[in-house]
Design an enzyme around this catalytic site. Sequence first.
Site, PDB file in Angstrom:
ATOM      1  N   HIS A  59       0.994  -1.260  -0.127  1.00 58.84           N
ATOM      2  CA  HIS A  59       0.243  -0.009  -0.090  1.00 58.84           C
ATOM      3  C   HIS A  59       0.937   1.306   0.197  1.00 58.84           C
ATOM      4  O   HIS A  59       1.907   1.355   0.566  1.00 58.84           O
ATOM      5  CB  HIS A  59      -0.750  -0.039   1.159  1.00 58.84           C
ATOM      6  CG  HIS A  59      -1.723   1.146   1.132  1.00 58.84           C
ATOM      7  ND1 HIS A  59      -3.071   1.345   0.597  1.00 58.84           N
ATOM      8  CD2 HIS A  59      -1.632   2.324   1.850  1.00 58.84           C
ATOM      9  CE1 HIS A  59      -3.400   2.551   0.746  1.00 58.84           C
ATOM     10  NE2 HIS A  59      -2.789   3.296   1.550  1.00 58.84           N
ATOM     11  N   ASP A  91     -14.961   3.333   7.811  1.00 60.30           N
ATOM     12  CA  ASP A  91     -14.043   4.054   7.300  1.00 60.30           C
ATOM     13  C   ASP A  91     -14.235   4.994   5.967  1.00 60.30           C
ATOM     14  O   ASP A  91     -13.965   6.076   5.780  1.00 60.30           O
ATOM     15  CB  ASP A  91     -12.633   3.359   6.933  1.00 60.30           C
ATOM     16  CG  ASP A  91     -11.693   4.096   6.385  1.00 60.30           C
ATOM     17  OD1 ASP A  91     -11.115   5.195   6.931  1.00 60.30           O
ATOM     18  OD2 ASP A  91     -11.425   3.985   4.850  1.00 60.30           O
ATOM     19  N   ARG A 132     -13.644  13.716   6.561  1.00 62.18           N
ATOM     20  CA  ARG A 132     -12.521  13.941   6.933  1.00 62.18           C
ATOM     21  C   ARG A 132     -12.103  14.905   5.731  1.00 62.18           C
ATOM     22  O   ARG A 132     -11.338  16.181   6.060  1.00 62.18           O
ATOM     23  CB  ARG A 132     -11.254  13.185   7.190  1.00 62.18           C
ATOM     24  CG  ARG A 132     -11.445  12.460   8.787  1.00 62.18           C
ATOM     25  CD  ARG A 132     -10.782  11.135   8.697  1.00 62.18           C
ATOM     26  NE  ARG A 132      -9.478  11.172   8.469  1.00 62.18           N
ATOM     27  CZ  ARG A 132      -8.658  10.206   7.959  1.00 62.18           C
ATOM     28  NH1 ARG A 132      -8.995   9.264   7.466  1.00 62.18           N
ATOM     29  NH2 ARG A 132      -7.161  10.701   7.582  1.00 62.18           N
ATOM     30  N   SER A 182      -7.184   4.416   9.177  1.00 65.69           N
ATOM     31  CA  SER A 182      -7.983   4.332   7.991  1.00 65.69           C
ATOM     32  C   SER A 182      -7.290   3.098   6.686  1.00 65.69           C
ATOM     33  O   SER A 182      -7.982   2.226   6.474  1.00 65.69           O
ATOM     34  CB  SER A 182      -8.145   5.556   7.187  1.00 65.69           C
ATOM     35  OG  SER A 182      -8.649   5.583   6.046  1.00 65.69           O
ATOM     36  N   LYS A 206      -8.439  -1.019   6.425  1.00 67.75           N
ATOM     37  CA  LYS A 206      -8.906  -1.973   5.024  1.00 67.75           C
ATOM     38  C   LYS A 206      -8.049  -2.972   4.596  1.00 67.75           C
ATOM     39  O   LYS A 206      -8.351  -3.995   4.174  1.00 67.75           O
ATOM     40  CB  LYS A 206      -8.920  -0.559   3.842  1.00 67.75           C
ATOM     41  CG  LYS A 206      -9.963   0.299   4.056  1.00 67.75           C
ATOM     42  CD  LYS A 206     -10.031   1.490   2.872  1.00 67.75           C
ATOM     43  CE  LYS A 206      -8.838   2.476   3.574  1.00 67.75           C
ATOM     44  NZ  LYS A 206      -9.174   3.896   2.971  1.00 67.75           N
TER      45      LYS A 206
HETATM   46  N1  URA Z   1      -5.571   6.808   2.406  1.00 69.85           N
HETATM   47  C1  URA Z   1      -6.763   6.145   3.149  1.00 69.85           C
HETATM   48  O1  URA Z   1      -7.120   5.203   2.964  1.00 69.85           O
HETATM   49  N2  URA Z   1      -6.900   6.947   4.402  1.00 69.85           N
HETATM   50  C2  URA Z   1      -6.425   8.081   4.736  1.00 69.85           C
HETATM   51  O2  URA Z   1      -6.678   8.592   5.880  1.00 69.85           O
HETATM   52  C3  URA Z   1      -5.225   8.642   4.098  1.00 69.85           C
HETATM   53  C4  URA Z   1      -5.217   8.029   2.821  1.00 69.85           C
END
Ligand code: URA
Length: 427
Positions: free
Chosen positions: A86, A165, A172, A187, A191
């Site tokens: 990621h 999320d 946000r 966050s 995932k």
């Molecule tokens: N990517 C995400 O999935 N969440 C965040 O808070 C920032 C970047």
Amino acid sequence: MAEQFDVVDIIRTKRDGGELSTEQINWVIDAYTRGVVGDEQMAALNMAIFIRDMNRREIVDWTQAMIASGDTMDFSTLSKPTTDKHSTGGVGDKVTLPLGPLVSSYGVAVPQLSGRGLGHTGGTLDKLESIPGWQADVPTDRLMEILEDSGAVVAAAGAGLAPADKKIYALRDITATVDCIPLIASSIMSKKIAEGTSALVLDVKVGSGAFMKDLDQARALARTMVDLGNDAGVRTRALLTDMNTPLGRKIGNALEVEESLEVLAGGGPADLVEITCELAREMLELAGVHDPDVEEALKDGRAMDSWRKMIRAQGGDPDAPLPVAAHQEVVTADRDGVLSELDALALGVGSWRLGAGRARKEDPVQATAGIEIHAEIGQEVKKGEKLLTLHTDTPDRFERALESIRPGIVIGDAPAAARTIILDRIV
Ligand code: URA
């Protein structure tokens, strides 16, 4: 039925610098997902967290509560180990495209569940959708088949993974609470943990084009995410990599696919190859493959064969020509000197304004829009020499794009310091 807590008490506790209990966190995330806690209340709580921070136990609980808000996936029935990557997002960051096929060419499954781009960083799905026929939506049973067979998948993350999320992230985004370490870490990791990968390598970007502008902040974010992953049973590591300058020489959807194909053919720009190979070595080591010669797998066509299988498995035609923009404009050097800066944020916003990115999540993107870079940091340039080519289908966008790009190009007199791409490694 009466609710267990009063959200106003929870907001007040965090506002005053207190610690939230596990029960309070579980309740507030669940109640927000159910619609009992309102957007304005969650926005206030996010701002209190932004200002007051959360301790390690609170971050673990917040992450686990977001995972519990939805489905989790399970790859344990596959005959291969799984490993994922990621990136926290950067300009020209197309690493996922060559990396998945490169790693899967070693018999490892790479399930990359991705999103679309928002703002100045591009989305992996948007890039792959510039390949004729390629489909981002893959049902779970088909996803398992592809992972077992060709090994690499890049697909749209289903709405069922960490729905809390999704709701909180959208909030946000419009309340200036994105760039907050506990909220970013929980966050991203909610995932990835819900996705069910057994190993994960994080590419935490540092610099003008990234969330984290300085190295210490990026280290703190990486440390938080690595601990969250390992505590949840996902073997996790992070690399910190430079994002003051765009990665590679092409920015934009089809343009980034084009450059990924150069890497898969054994060529491509040195910075992109270095990051791709380093991440591949980390991912393979976590999957139990030691000392792989990943440069050779790029040169001898193994990674390209995996790419072709991966694209075909999702309906794409790997031999179809990529779309090309209807209009181009060249940007030249305005003086003699040394190219000392090509600012990632300036070029990212420029590419976005050319049509490569979206301002709202429902906006379309142009497959062809973006920027090609013709010069390197540290290179001597002459006045009038070609530095960039801008691409778009809608030429009225050139002017606004140039307003962002021009101040990001700095030509100086002194030699520029050598660029270090990989800045740190957190295990
Ligand atoms: N990517 C995400 O999935 N969440 C965040 O808070 C920032 C970047």
